[in-house]
Scaffold this motif. Structure first.
Motif, PDB file in Angstrom:
ATOM      1  N   THR A 152       0.834  -1.208   0.000  1.00  0.00           N
ATOM      2  CA  THR A 152       0.000   0.000   0.000  1.00  0.00           C
ATOM      3  C   THR A 152       0.873   1.265   0.000  1.00  0.00           C
ATOM      4  OG1 THR A 152      -1.632  -1.185   1.332  1.00  0.00           O
ATOM      5  CG2 THR A 152      -1.869   1.215   1.211  1.00  0.00           C
ATOM      6  N   GLY A 153       0.621   2.149  -0.960  1.00  0.00           N
ATOM      7  CA  GLY A 153       1.294   3.457  -0.992  1.00  0.00           C
ATOM      8  C   GLY A 153       2.747   3.433  -1.436  1.00  0.00           C
ATOM      9  N   VAL A 154       3.281   2.261  -1.783  1.00  0.00           N
ATOM     10  CA  VAL A 154       4.706   2.170  -2.132  1.00  0.00           C
ATOM     11  C   VAL A 154       5.008   2.876  -3.453  1.00  0.00           C
ATOM     12  CG1 VAL A 154       6.569   0.564  -2.750  1.00  0.00           C
ATOM     13  CG2 VAL A 154       5.111   0.084  -0.778  1.00  0.00           C
ATOM     14  N   SER A 155       4.120   2.710  -4.464  1.00  0.00           N
ATOM     15  CA  SER A 155       4.333   3.368  -5.769  1.00  0.00           C
ATOM     16  C   SER A 155       4.349   4.887  -5.619  1.00  0.00           C
ATOM     17  CB  SER A 155       3.241   2.957  -6.756  1.00  0.00           C
ATOM     18  OG  SER A 155       3.308   1.581  -7.010  1.00  0.00           O
ATOM     19  N   ASN A 156       3.419   5.423  -4.804  1.00  0.00           N
ATOM     20  CA  ASN A 156       3.369   6.880  -4.584  1.00  0.00           C
ATOM     21  C   ASN A 156       4.650   7.381  -3.932  1.00  0.00           C
ATOM     22  OD1 ASN A 156       0.793   6.936  -5.604  1.00  0.00           O
ATOM     23  ND2 ASN A 156      -0.223   6.846  -3.612  1.00  0.00           N
ATOM     24  N   LEU A 157       5.174   6.591  -2.987  1.00  0.00           N
ATOM     25  CA  LEU A 157       6.409   6.970  -2.293  1.00  0.00           C
ATOM     26  C   LEU A 157       7.590   6.977  -3.274  1.00  0.00           C
ATOM     27  CD1 LEU A 157       7.916   7.583   0.363  1.00  0.00           C
ATOM     28  CD2 LEU A 157       8.116   5.133   0.751  1.00  0.00           C
ATOM     29  N   LEU A 158       7.637   5.985  -4.157  1.00  0.00           N
ATOM     30  CA  LEU A 158       8.723   5.900  -5.137  1.00  0.00           C
ATOM     31  C   LEU A 158       8.664   7.078  -6.110  1.00  0.00           C
ATOM     32  CD1 LEU A 158      11.102   4.134  -6.023  1.00  0.00           C
ATOM     33  CD2 LEU A 158       9.537   2.882  -7.505  1.00  0.00           C
ATOM     34  N   GLU A 159       7.463   7.419  -6.549  1.00  0.00           N
ATOM     35  CA  GLU A 159       7.309   8.555  -7.469  1.00  0.00           C
ATOM     36  C   GLU A 159       7.678   9.872  -6.788  1.00  0.00           C
ATOM     37  OE1 GLU A 159       3.360   8.201  -9.022  1.00  0.00           O
ATOM     38  OE2 GLU A 159       3.843   6.317 -10.037  1.00  0.00           O
ATOM     39  N   ALA A 160       7.345   9.992  -5.506  1.00  0.00           N
ATOM     40  CA  ALA A 160       7.713  11.203  -4.755  1.00  0.00           C
ATOM     41  C   ALA A 160       9.234  11.311  -4.625  1.00  0.00           C
ATOM     42  CB  ALA A 160       7.074  11.175  -3.368  1.00  0.00           C
ATOM     43  N   ALA A 161       9.905  10.165  -4.439  1.00  0.00           N
ATOM     44  CA  ALA A 161      11.372  10.163  -4.345  1.00  0.00           C
ATOM     45  C   ALA A 161      11.989  10.654  -5.650  1.00  0.00           C
ATOM     46  CB  ALA A 161      11.868   8.761  -4.013  1.00  0.00           C
ATOM     47  N   ILE A 162      11.424  10.205  -6.793  1.00  0.00           N
ATOM     48  CA  ILE A 162      11.932  10.642  -8.103  1.00  0.00           C
ATOM     49  C   ILE A 162      11.720  12.143  -8.288  1.00  0.00           C
ATOM     50  CG2 ILE A 162      11.579  10.428 -10.601  1.00  0.00           C
ATOM     51  CD1 ILE A 162      10.811   7.459 -10.049  1.00  0.00           C
ATOM     52  N   LYS A 163      10.555  12.630  -7.848  1.00  0.00           N
ATOM     53  CA  LYS A 163      10.200  14.044  -8.042  1.00  0.00           C
ATOM     54  C   LYS A 163      10.993  14.960  -7.106  1.00  0.00           C
ATOM     55  CE  LYS A 163       5.809  14.764  -8.615  1.00  0.00           C
ATOM     56  NZ  LYS A 163       4.367  14.952  -8.264  1.00  0.00           N
ATOM     57  N   LYS A 164      11.180  14.546  -5.836  1.00  0.00           N
ATOM     58  CA  LYS A 164      11.756  15.444  -4.834  1.00  0.00           C
ATOM     59  C   LYS A 164      13.284  15.372  -4.724  1.00  0.00           C
ATOM     60  CE  LYS A 164       7.656  15.673  -1.859  1.00  0.00           C
ATOM     61  NZ  LYS A 164       7.164  15.635  -0.471  1.00  0.00           N
ATOM     62  N   ILE A 165      13.847  14.182  -4.958  1.00  0.00           N
ATOM     63  CA  ILE A 165      15.300  14.036  -4.798  1.00  0.00           C
ATOM     64  C   ILE A 165      15.993  14.457  -6.089  1.00  0.00           C
ATOM     65  CG2 ILE A 165      17.180  12.400  -4.384  1.00  0.00           C
ATOM     66  CD1 ILE A 165      15.198  10.773  -2.663  1.00  0.00           C
ATOM     67  N   PRO A 166      16.913  15.408  -6.033  1.00  0.00           N
ATOM     68  CA  PRO A 166      17.557  15.908  -7.254  1.00  0.00           C
ATOM     69  C   PRO A 166      18.532  14.891  -7.834  1.00  0.00           C
ATOM     70  CG  PRO A 166      18.600  16.872  -5.313  1.00  0.00           C
ATOM     71  CD  PRO A 166      17.429  16.069  -4.815  1.00  0.00           C
ATOM     72  N   PRO A 167      18.756  14.956  -9.157  1.00  0.00           N
ATOM     73  CA  PRO A 167      19.761  14.062  -9.760  1.00  0.00           C
ATOM     74  C   PRO A 167      21.163  14.522  -9.388  1.00  0.00           C
ATOM     75  CG  PRO A 167      18.904  15.592 -11.392  1.00  0.00           C
ATOM     76  CD  PRO A 167      18.111  15.826 -10.144  1.00  0.00           C
ATOM     77  N   PRO A 168      22.174  13.647  -9.536  1.00  0.00           N
ATOM     78  CA  PRO A 168      23.553  14.055  -9.224  1.00  0.00           C
ATOM     79  C   PRO A 168      24.021  15.177 -10.160  1.00  0.00           C
ATOM     80  CG  PRO A 168      23.367  11.675  -9.528  1.00  0.00           C
ATOM     81  CD  PRO A 168      22.084  12.261  -9.980  1.00  0.00           C
ATOM     82  N   LYS A 169      24.990  15.960  -9.691  1.00  0.00           N
ATOM     83  CA  LYS A 169      25.560  17.027 -10.531  1.00  0.00           C
ATOM     84  C   LYS A 169      26.312  16.406 -11.703  1.00  0.00           C
ATOM     85  CE  LYS A 169      26.183  20.293  -6.727  1.00  0.00           C
ATOM     86  NZ  LYS A 169      27.172  20.962  -5.868  1.00  0.00           N
ATOM     87  N   ASP A 170      26.223  17.062 -12.857  1.00  0.00           N
ATOM     88  CA  ASP A 170      26.911  16.560 -14.050  1.00  0.00           C
ATOM     89  C   ASP A 170      28.349  17.085 -14.069  1.00  0.00           C
ATOM     90  OD1 ASP A 170      27.662  15.562 -16.443  1.00  0.00           O
ATOM     91  OD2 ASP A 170      26.418  16.889 -17.671  1.00  0.00           O
ATOM     92  N   ASN A 171      29.279  16.239 -13.607  1.00  0.00           N
ATOM     93  CA  ASN A 171      30.706  16.594 -13.618  1.00  0.00           C
ATOM     94  C   ASN A 171      31.468  15.714 -14.599  1.00  0.00           C
ATOM     95  OD1 ASN A 171      30.233  18.461 -11.569  1.00  0.00           O
ATOM     96  ND2 ASN A 171      30.684  16.992  -9.953  1.00  0.00           N
ATOM     97  N   SER A 172      30.791  15.349 -15.708  1.00  0.00           N
ATOM     98  CA  SER A 172      31.385  14.387 -16.641  1.00  0.00           C
ATOM     99  C   SER A 172      32.624  14.914 -17.362  1.00  0.00           C
ATOM    100  CB  SER A 172      30.335  13.949 -17.676  1.00  0.00           C
ATOM    101  OG  SER A 172      29.739  15.089 -18.277  1.00  0.00           O
ATOM    102  N   ASP A 173      32.774  16.265 -17.420  1.00  0.00           N
ATOM    103  CA  ASP A 173      33.926  16.839 -18.118  1.00  0.00           C
ATOM    104  C   ASP A 173      35.183  16.900 -17.234  1.00  0.00           C
ATOM    105  OD1 ASP A 173      32.581  18.610 -16.483  1.00  0.00           O
ATOM    106  OD2 ASP A 173      33.284  20.384 -17.579  1.00  0.00           O
ATOM    107  N   LYS A 174      35.057  16.550 -15.966  1.00  0.00           N
ATOM    108  CA  LYS A 174      36.195  16.625 -15.033  1.00  0.00           C
ATOM    109  C   LYS A 174      36.971  15.308 -15.019  1.00  0.00           C
ATOM    110  CE  LYS A 174      34.145  20.038 -11.887  1.00  0.00           C
ATOM    111  NZ  LYS A 174      33.779  20.321 -10.488  1.00  0.00           N
ATOM    112  N   PRO A 175      38.231  15.328 -14.525  1.00  0.00           N
ATOM    113  CA  PRO A 175      39.002  14.076 -14.400  1.00  0.00           C
ATOM    114  C   PRO A 175      38.304  13.107 -13.439  1.00  0.00           C
ATOM    115  CG  PRO A 175      40.416  15.997 -14.106  1.00  0.00           C
ATOM    116  CD  PRO A 175      39.010  16.506 -14.108  1.00  0.00           C
ATOM    117  N   PHE A 176      38.453  11.812 -13.706  1.00  0.00           N
ATOM    118  CA  PHE A 176      37.742  10.789 -12.922  1.00  0.00           C
ATOM    119  C   PHE A 176      38.160  10.767 -11.450  1.00  0.00           C
ATOM    120  CE2 PHE A 176      37.973   6.420 -11.170  1.00  0.00           C
ATOM    121  CZ  PHE A 176      36.617   6.194 -11.017  1.00  0.00           C
ATOM    122  N   ARG A 177      37.146  10.857 -10.591  1.00  0.00           N
ATOM    123  CA  ARG A 177      37.328  10.648  -9.145  1.00  0.00           C
ATOM    124  C   ARG A 177      36.091   9.937  -8.613  1.00  0.00           C
ATOM    125  NH1 ARG A 177      38.647  15.782  -5.663  1.00  0.00           N
ATOM    126  NH2 ARG A 177      36.757  16.524  -6.702  1.00  0.00           N
TER     127      ARG A 177
END
Length: 583
Positions: A152-177
């Motif tokens: 119960t309510g698990v799908s709504n929680l997962l969708e809220a996580a996608i909506k509220k939690i930001p994606p990682p910063k795009d640092n693809s042009d930097k040297p690997f760390r």
């Protein structure tokens, strides 16, 4: 969340909803792969898993809840952008709920509150919702209501996580760390590091460099867990995955280290903010029952340390026990889990000493040194002052169990700091307590027992304080058993000595002769018990006749027992050490 509030069950539902695991292959606590986790019903190791849902890639880490594995939680939070704070509707906010919330806030994570087990008849949904909203300073409508068990309510929680939690910063042009947040050992691939890629990308067959360890390795394999290993050709910025380093020495790959490319210049390989090194609080000695298995024990500890950075160990030797290790743990459950894993995963029979906390000794010349086990305790002439660690102990209990909780707190050395009401039916008690009282007296188990599992605790070590301590030696057949020695408060020495010899009397197997069990401080015996001899009825075959025949046989038996006692040696089975270890 707190232990047993449903984290692993919620992870199961996420795996189902996202189609990561087909329903026909699903089983309860899917990510808890260790036998010990299934037996005890708790998560011991954090588990990273990659899921895909509606065009999004989601990296989930399932964390433990027990206070002894708090370090696992802090490492997980450093590798993510957001967290779901889960609370059991029947038990409400617990001590670890608050502790883990503080850890998440320090990492500036997006926090999504959810109340689990709303399907239980004893659940207090509205009350828990208000308490959680007050704790977070949000509107009660922002709290999600779910049942991880039935979905119960698990799908709504997962969708809220996608909506509220930001994606990682795009640092693809930097040297690997990348930051290493966990690792494990593979016989063929060497050390496999679990990493969070912060900058750039890593490809197969590239050469890598560990900044702090100053070690080099070859990328034998890279991939991610879903939850089985899925090899890929590259890992990019923001992704969580694994990297087989090819390094065969476990000690070279450390949790919190930064992994980069060997080809980069020193200016490009600055260390990432790692993790605060965990400080062990409980120390005990571990010896193999068979002294020839010392190298196997060393190998086992090195491999366990790979995915348990909180474990420490140093070699030591004791008369009668041979070579072993003095090991440091975060708590009693942590120590029990490690000893059980050594037994199961490496086939070792172990001898364990009684757990002890660390003490600080100030010598007459004002030099300081630390004592980690009773065998290191110095003579009184070398002690000007002895100090121990104190902690702030936080106990959360329902009002119904307040009396029993206060009784338990008053039965140990403690000082009350404050009392807070959390909602209508829950009270927070905060006390100053010596760390030895929490560890050696098994405070956690006693609290859970008296409150039928509803009370909870958390503690933070604060400072060193002066105390009066003595070394309590245990003698069996007049011989000192170093593994059973204990450092105790001078005021508790008589009581502790009596308790240990009584427990030994009940735990040791009977011999053909009586065995004296003694507790001593210095050369003074403070407690004694006798393990009675096995009785064999030597006169049973006789039938009638003169009593002198019976007496002759009894006298012969008595002389035999005396000879055995003079020459006899007592072998203490490992089970007895384990029994003493449990307190």
């Amino acid at each position: 969340s707190h232990i047993d509030h449903g984290k692993s069950t919620l992870a199961d539902r996420f795996l189902e909803v996202t189609g990561t695991i087909p329903k026909e292959k699903m089983r309860e606590q899917f990510l808890d792969a260790m036998d010990l986790e299934r037996e005890k019903g708790i998560t011991i190791k954090m588990k990273p898993v990659r899921m895909q849902y509606r065009g999004c890639i989601l990296n989930l880490i399932d964390t433990p809840g027990h206070v002894d594995f708090n370090y696992e939680v802090s490492r997980s939070l450093a590798a993510v952008e957001g967290a779901i704070l889960l609370v059991d509707a029947s038990k409400g906010i617990q001590a670890q709920t608050i502790s883990n919330l503080d850890l998440a806030r320090k990492q500036n994570l997006v926090i999504i509150p959810a109340i689990n087990k709303i399907d239980l008849p004893q659940s207090k949904v509205e009350e828990t919702k208000l308490d959680l909203a007050n704790l977070l300073g949000i509107n009660p409508d922002e709290v999600f209501l779910i049942s991880a068990k039935i979905g119960t309510g698990v799908s709504n929680l997962l969708e809220a996580a996608i909506k509220k939690i930001p994606p990682p910063k795009d640092n693809s042009d930097k040297p690997f760390r990348a930051l290493i947040f966990d690792s494990e050992y593979d016989t063929y691939k060497g050390v496999v590091a679990f990493i969070r890629v912060i900058d750039g990308m890593i490809k197969l067959n590239e050469k890598v460099y560990l900044v702090q360890a100053k070690a080099e390795g070859d990328v034998k394999e890279i991939g991610y867990r879903n939850p089985k290993s899925s090899p890929v050709s590259e890992l990019k910025t923001g992704e969580i995955g694994y990297l087989a380093t090819g390094i065969k020495e476990p000690g070279k790959v450390r949790v919190g280290d930064t992994i980069t490319l060997k080809s980069l210049s020193q200016a490009e390989t600055m260390s990432l903010a790692g993790y605060k090194e965990p400080k062990p609080m409980v120390f005990l000695s571990i010896y193999p029952e068979d002294s020839d298995e010392f190298d196997l024990l060393k190998d086992g500890l090195e491999k366990l340390k790979l995915n348990d950075a909180a474990l420490t160990f140093n070699p030591e030797s004791k008369e009668g026990l041979g070579r072993g290790f003095q090991c440091g743990f975060l708590g009693l459950l942590h120590a029990e889990i490690i000893s059980e894993r050594l037994k199961r995963e490496f086939g070792l029979d172990l001898i364990l000493s009684i757990p002890s906390v660390v003490y600080k000794i100030i010598a007459p010349d004002n030099k300081e040194f630390f004592v980690y086990s009773p065998s290191e305790w110095p003579d009184n002439t070398r002690i000007k002052e002895s100090q121990e660690l104190w902690a702030n102990l936080q106990v959360l209990t329902p009002v119904a169990y307040l009396g029993q909780a206060l009784e338990l707190l008053e039965s140990i050395e403690s000082r009350q700091l404050k009392t807070n009401y959390l909602g209508i039916e829950k009270i927070e008690l905060v006390y100053e307590v010596p760390l030895r009282e929490i560890i050696s007296k098994n405070f956690y188990d006693k609290l859970k027992s008296l409150s039928k599992g509803f009370a909870s605790m958390n503690y933070d070590v604060t400072d060193w304080r002066k105390g009066n301590f003595v070394k309590l030696d245990i003698l069996i057949l007049g011989r000192k058993e170093e593994a059973l020695s204990k450092i105790v408060s001078e005021n508790d020495a008589l009581k502790e000595g009596k308790k240990i010899v009584e427990k030994l009397r009940d735990s040791l197997p009977s011999q053909l002769f009586s065995v004296p069990l003694q507790a001593a401080i210095g050369g003074k015996i403070v407690a004694r018990e006798t393990l009675k001899a096995l009785r064999r009825d030597v006169i049973a075959p006789l039938y009638g006749g003169d009593y002198s025949r019976k007496r002759k046989l009894l006298e012969k038996q008595k002389k035999g027992k005396k000879k055995l006692k003079d020459r006899g040696k007592m072998h203490i089975p490992p089970q007895v050490f384990l029994e003493m270890f449990k307190g």
